[in-house]
Structure formats: C-alpha cells, structure tokens
Design a protein around this motif. Structure first.
Motif, PDB file in Angstrom:
ATOM      1  N   THR A 116      48.883  34.909 -24.728  1.00  0.00           N
ATOM      2  CA  THR A 116      48.222  33.641 -24.417  1.00  0.00           C
ATOM      3  C   THR A 116      49.288  32.564 -24.331  1.00  0.00           C
ATOM      4  O   THR A 116      50.387  32.712 -24.876  1.00  0.00           O
ATOM      5  CB  THR A 116      47.188  33.250 -25.497  1.00  0.00           C
ATOM      6  OG1 THR A 116      47.860  33.124 -26.763  1.00  0.00           O
ATOM      7  CG2 THR A 116      46.080  34.271 -25.584  1.00  0.00           C
ATOM      8  N   VAL A 117      48.973  31.474 -23.642  1.00  0.00           N
ATOM      9  CA  VAL A 117      49.888  30.336 -23.550  1.00  0.00           C
ATOM     10  C   VAL A 117      49.155  29.085 -24.010  1.00  0.00           C
ATOM     11  O   VAL A 117      47.922  29.022 -23.969  1.00  0.00           O
ATOM     12  CB  VAL A 117      50.431  30.146 -22.115  1.00  0.00           C
ATOM     13  CG1 VAL A 117      51.189  31.372 -21.660  1.00  0.00           C
ATOM     14  CG2 VAL A 117      49.304  29.822 -21.149  1.00  0.00           C
ATOM     15  N   LEU A 118      49.917  28.109 -24.458  1.00  0.00           N
ATOM     16  CA  LEU A 118      49.342  26.851 -24.914  1.00  0.00           C
ATOM     17  C   LEU A 118      49.384  25.827 -23.790  1.00  0.00           C
ATOM     18  O   LEU A 118      50.458  25.519 -23.259  1.00  0.00           O
ATOM     19  CB  LEU A 118      50.112  26.335 -26.130  1.00  0.00           C
ATOM     20  CG  LEU A 118      49.951  27.149 -27.422  1.00  0.00           C
ATOM     21  CD1 LEU A 118      50.821  26.569 -28.523  1.00  0.00           C
ATOM     22  CD2 LEU A 118      48.497  27.182 -27.860  1.00  0.00           C
TER      23      LEU A 118
ATOM     24  N   GLN B 121      45.490  23.950 -26.137  1.00  0.00           N
ATOM     25  CA  GLN B 121      44.498  25.023 -26.127  1.00  0.00           C
ATOM     26  C   GLN B 121      45.154  26.328 -25.666  1.00  0.00           C
ATOM     27  O   GLN B 121      45.958  26.346 -24.747  1.00  0.00           O
ATOM     28  CB  GLN B 121      43.335  24.684 -25.192  1.00  0.00           C
ATOM     29  CG  GLN B 121      42.587  23.407 -25.555  1.00  0.00           C
ATOM     30  CD  GLN B 121      41.827  23.545 -26.862  1.00  0.00           C
ATOM     31  OE1 GLN B 121      41.310  24.619 -27.177  1.00  0.00           O
ATOM     32  NE2 GLN B 121      41.761  22.451 -27.616  1.00  0.00           N
ATOM     33  N   GLU B 122      44.793  27.412 -26.346  1.00  0.00           N
ATOM     34  CA  GLU B 122      45.298  28.729 -25.946  1.00  0.00           C
ATOM     35  C   GLU B 122      44.487  29.253 -24.760  1.00  0.00           C
ATOM     36  O   GLU B 122      43.260  29.168 -24.756  1.00  0.00           O
ATOM     37  CB  GLU B 122      45.209  29.720 -27.101  1.00  0.00           C
ATOM     38  CG  GLU B 122      46.238  29.489 -28.182  1.00  0.00           C
ATOM     39  CD  GLU B 122      46.293  30.658 -29.160  1.00  0.00           C
ATOM     40  OE1 GLU B 122      46.232  31.811 -28.685  1.00  0.00           O
ATOM     41  OE2 GLU B 122      46.384  30.410 -30.371  1.00  0.00           O
ATOM     42  N   GLN B 123      45.198  29.800 -23.788  1.00  0.00           N
ATOM     43  CA  GLN B 123      44.541  30.354 -22.607  1.00  0.00           C
ATOM     44  C   GLN B 123      45.168  31.691 -22.269  1.00  0.00           C
ATOM     45  O   GLN B 123      46.383  31.872 -22.387  1.00  0.00           O
ATOM     46  CB  GLN B 123      44.675  29.400 -21.406  1.00  0.00           C
ATOM     47  CG  GLN B 123      43.998  28.062 -21.606  1.00  0.00           C
ATOM     48  CD  GLN B 123      44.140  27.177 -20.380  1.00  0.00           C
ATOM     49  OE1 GLN B 123      44.654  27.590 -19.346  1.00  0.00           O
ATOM     50  NE2 GLN B 123      43.666  25.941 -20.504  1.00  0.00           N
ATOM     51  N   ARG B 124      44.301  32.628 -21.844  1.00  0.00           N
ATOM     52  CA  ARG B 124      44.797  33.928 -21.395  1.00  0.00           C
ATOM     53  C   ARG B 124      45.513  33.759 -20.058  1.00  0.00           C
ATOM     54  O   ARG B 124      45.190  32.869 -19.263  1.00  0.00           O
ATOM     55  CB  ARG B 124      43.650  34.924 -21.235  1.00  0.00           C
ATOM     56  CG  ARG B 124      42.955  35.283 -22.527  1.00  0.00           C
ATOM     57  CD  ARG B 124      43.849  36.095 -23.443  1.00  0.00           C
ATOM     58  NE  ARG B 124      44.181  37.377 -22.863  1.00  0.00           N
ATOM     59  CZ  ARG B 124      43.483  38.495 -23.049  1.00  0.00           C
ATOM     60  NH1 ARG B 124      42.383  38.458 -23.788  1.00  0.00           N
ATOM     61  NH2 ARG B 124      43.861  39.638 -22.515  1.00  0.00           N
TER      62      ARG B 124
ATOM     63  N   GLY C 133      54.042  30.175 -25.929  1.00  0.00           N
ATOM     64  CA  GLY C 133      53.039  31.214 -25.843  1.00  0.00           C
ATOM     65  C   GLY C 133      52.948  31.995 -27.135  1.00  0.00           C
ATOM     66  O   GLY C 133      53.786  31.856 -28.032  1.00  0.00           O
ATOM     67  N   LYS C 134      51.931  32.847 -27.205  1.00  0.00           N
ATOM     68  CA  LYS C 134      51.723  33.645 -28.407  1.00  0.00           C
ATOM     69  C   LYS C 134      51.419  35.087 -28.025  1.00  0.00           C
ATOM     70  O   LYS C 134      50.758  35.360 -27.013  1.00  0.00           O
ATOM     71  CB  LYS C 134      50.583  33.075 -29.245  1.00  0.00           C
ATOM     72  CG  LYS C 134      50.903  31.738 -29.898  1.00  0.00           C
ATOM     73  CD  LYS C 134      49.791  31.298 -30.827  1.00  0.00           C
ATOM     74  CE  LYS C 134      50.142  29.967 -31.492  1.00  0.00           C
ATOM     75  NZ  LYS C 134      51.342  30.083 -32.373  1.00  0.00           N
TER      76      LYS C 134
ATOM     77  N   ARG D  42      49.704  38.500 -29.788  1.00  0.00           N
ATOM     78  CA  ARG D  42      48.914  38.986 -30.914  1.00  0.00           C
ATOM     79  C   ARG D  42      48.712  40.482 -30.750  1.00  0.00           C
ATOM     80  O   ARG D  42      48.312  40.953 -29.696  1.00  0.00           O
ATOM     81  CB  ARG D  42      47.561  38.270 -30.972  1.00  0.00           C
ATOM     82  CG  ARG D  42      47.645  36.822 -31.402  1.00  0.00           C
ATOM     83  CD  ARG D  42      46.253  36.247 -31.658  1.00  0.00           C
ATOM     84  NE  ARG D  42      46.328  34.871 -32.149  1.00  0.00           N
ATOM     85  CZ  ARG D  42      46.408  33.801 -31.381  1.00  0.00           C
ATOM     86  NH1 ARG D  42      46.408  33.956 -30.049  1.00  0.00           N
ATOM     87  NH2 ARG D  42      46.473  32.596 -31.902  1.00  0.00           N
TER      88      ARG D  42
ATOM     89  N   GLU E 180      51.343  38.121 -35.541  1.00  0.00           N
ATOM     90  CA  GLU E 180      51.404  37.209 -34.398  1.00  0.00           C
ATOM     91  C   GLU E 180      52.838  36.749 -34.184  1.00  0.00           C
ATOM     92  O   GLU E 180      53.587  36.533 -35.135  1.00  0.00           O
ATOM     93  CB  GLU E 180      50.488  36.014 -34.672  1.00  0.00           C
ATOM     94  CG  GLU E 180      50.483  34.947 -33.601  1.00  0.00           C
ATOM     95  CD  GLU E 180      49.564  33.794 -33.972  1.00  0.00           C
ATOM     96  OE1 GLU E 180      48.343  34.025 -34.071  1.00  0.00           O
ATOM     97  OE2 GLU E 180      50.072  32.676 -34.188  1.00  0.00           O
TER      98      GLU E 180
ATOM     99  N   THR F  43      55.282  33.891 -31.935  1.00  0.00           N
ATOM    100  CA  THR F  43      55.295  32.687 -31.122  1.00  0.00           C
ATOM    101  C   THR F  43      56.543  32.675 -30.243  1.00  0.00           C
ATOM    102  O   THR F  43      57.650  32.979 -30.717  1.00  0.00           O
ATOM    103  CB  THR F  43      55.282  31.427 -32.013  1.00  0.00           C
ATOM    104  OG1 THR F  43      54.102  31.424 -32.819  1.00  0.00           O
ATOM    105  CG2 THR F  43      55.311  30.165 -31.165  1.00  0.00           C
TER     106      THR F  43
END
Length: 316
Positions: free
Chosen positions: A266-268, A272-275, A300-301, A303, A308, A310
């Motif tokens: 996901t990215v910020l 907000q996190e978004q796929r 981005g993250k 998981r 997790e 970063t």
C-alpha cells in the motif's frame, strides 16, 4: 563635248552612277520623313484571382492487424472443402446450405452438429419411414447434439429443418444415390470460419509466448530518475533486501527461501493508505521474489507474515 564624253564613257559606269544616285535619293527622303510611333494602349487591369482553399483529402485510417485478418480469413475459408473419409463424411457448414444425405435401406445416419449446438426440435415434411432421434455427445469439450436417423424400406424423399439453440440446419433425406455424404453413415459438420479463428488464436498465443521468452525478466530501471528507499519496521523473514525505483516504477527485492508469502503493498496518499497496482515475479533458484509497483511513491507499507515494513523514498 558633253555628248562626246558621254559616248566615250563605258556603259557600266553609267549604270553605277544611276544606282548611286537612286540610293542617295531614297536615303535622304527616308531620313527626312517623321518616325511614327505606335499608339500607346491604356493598361487594362486584370482582376486578382480569388484564393481558393483546398480541403485536405480525407485519409483512411490505418488498418489494425485484427482488421487485416478478416479479408485474409475469408480467402482462406474458400480453400476448405468437404472431406470424405473411409467411414465418415466431414461437411462444411454454411448457413444457407441444404445437405443432401443418402441412406441405404434399413440403414442409419448419425449427424454431429457444430460444437455447442443443442437440439431444440425439427420440422419434417414427410416423415414416413424416417425415424429421427436426438442424442447428446461432447465435441471440443462442449455438449453437442447428434441427430440419429433410421430409414425404413419405403422411406420417401423428405426435407428436415433441424433447429438448435444457435443454428437451423436444412437437410434433405434421400433413399437412393450417394448424396453429399457419399453414403457414409457418420457425418460431422464443421465451420471453416471457426477453424480459422482457432488457428489465429493459436498463432497469437505462440507469438505471445515467444515475445515473453525474449523479454527481460523485469523492466529496467531508469537511472536518470532513480532513487532508493529506506527500509524500516519489524524484523520479519521477508524484509526487503533492496528497494529502488524511478519516475514510473518501484522495485522491491525480497530475500530467497524465506517460506513466507508475498506481502501486500500500500502507499500513503494524503495520509490515507491505498492499494496499488503491483505484480510479483516468482523467486528462482538464485533469486528471491521481486515485487514491481507500477508507480513511484514517497512512502509505502508492506504487510505480510509476522509484521509490517515501511518504505520511505530517499533523494534521487
């Protein structure tokens, strides 16, 4: 004396003197006459021709390969013919074709329709001594109807319209002669257009396979816009070995032989996190999995199993 001198002068001298005098007179009067100049005609203005705008000739759009295949397919379809084998007749399907099928006394016919065609019913003109039954088989993995026809001793010529869920077949049953089936009792119908489409699909799949075989394992990095990412977070087995990217993609290299699944990305954006659209190249004998994210991001993250991670973009 003048008379004597004149008579003593040769004749040619008299002629020469006359000619000289004539030339002198003509020259004198010619120079003295006024020279007439031709009248000057007034100039006539010519109208300026109008400027015409030539409209550009419309150009036909270039054909796509898929469009070009249509006339080529039509030409190849013309080359298909009925095939009469030792025990069966394979006949070309055409929507407007009437099939003349011959059946010997107390004989039978089995007519296999196009793959996927399911019998709905039939319309028979004179069914005396002709017994028509519907059976079901499978062709090319599709349930397909097979028409079973039996003939009695005094069976007349009759016409049958067989209705399926996709087509209507026109069949003329004759008790004598050879018919289109040349007295073969097994009859298969095939569609040349469908055969050509299958062939084109097979060729396209082979071309795609060959292109993939020569493509690089993954897209190359644009070093002019490249940047690295700082990796932080939990001490998980799948912690990335290297993360780098450019203005289009981000490459996340995972370690090999971890036994863990591939993490999600996901990215910020605006907090907000978004796929994101990402794909994974499976690990090989000497390299771990590679995640390719089809965009650049600042943070981005990841998981996955056990924690997790970063990812934070550094300087270019």
């Amino acid at each position: 004396m003048l008379k004597e001198a004149f008579e003593k002068t040769p004749f040619w001298a008299h002629v020469a003197a006359f000619l000289v005098g004539f030339v002198v007179v003509v020259f004198f009067f010619g120079c003295a006459a006024p020279i007439r100049k031709p009248p000057i005609e007034p100039a006539v203005s010519q109208p300026i021709p109008p400027i015409t705008t030539v409209a550009p000739t419309p150009q036909l759009p270039q054909w796509e390969p898929a469009i070009e295949r249509i006339p080529q397919r039509e030409e190849r379809v013309k080359e298909y013919k009925d095939i009469i084998g030792e025990h069966a007749a394979t006949l070309i399907y055409r929507r407007d074709r009437e099939y003349t099928l011959a059946c010997s006394e107390w004989g039978s016919l089995a007519i296999s329709f196009l793959p996927g065609d399911i019998y709905q019913g039939d319309i028979t003109g004179n069914s005396g001594e002709w017994q028509i039954d519907n059976l079901t088989s499978s062709i090319d993995g599709l349930p397909t109807s097979v028409l079973a026809i039996k003939r009695g001793t005094y069976a007349p010529v009759t016409k049958v319209k067989v209705v399926t869920d996709k087509n209507i077949y026109l069949i003329k049953l004759v008790p004598s002669g050879k018919g289109d089936n040349r007295t073969k009792e097994m009859i298969y119908l095939y569609d040349p257009v469908a055969k050509e489409r299958q062939r084109e699909h097979a060729v396209a799949m082979e071309e795609q396979r060959r292109r993939k075989a020569v493509e690089p394992r993954y897209p190359s990095l644009n070093f002019a816009t490249s940047r690295t990412y700082r990796v932080s977070g939990d001490a998980v087995l799948w912690r990335p070995e290297r993360v780098e990217g450019d203005h289009q993609r981000t490459f996340i290299k995972l370690p090999a032989n971890t036994g863990a699944g591939v993490p999600t990305v996901t990215v910020l954006r605006d907090g907000q996190e978004q796929r994101v659209n990402a794909r994974t190249i499976a690990e090989s004998a000497d390299s771990g999995p590679l995640i390719i994210v089809d965009e650049a991001f600042s943070e981005g993250k990841l998981r996955g199993d056990g924690g997790e991670i970063t990812l934070t973009a550094g300087r270019n």
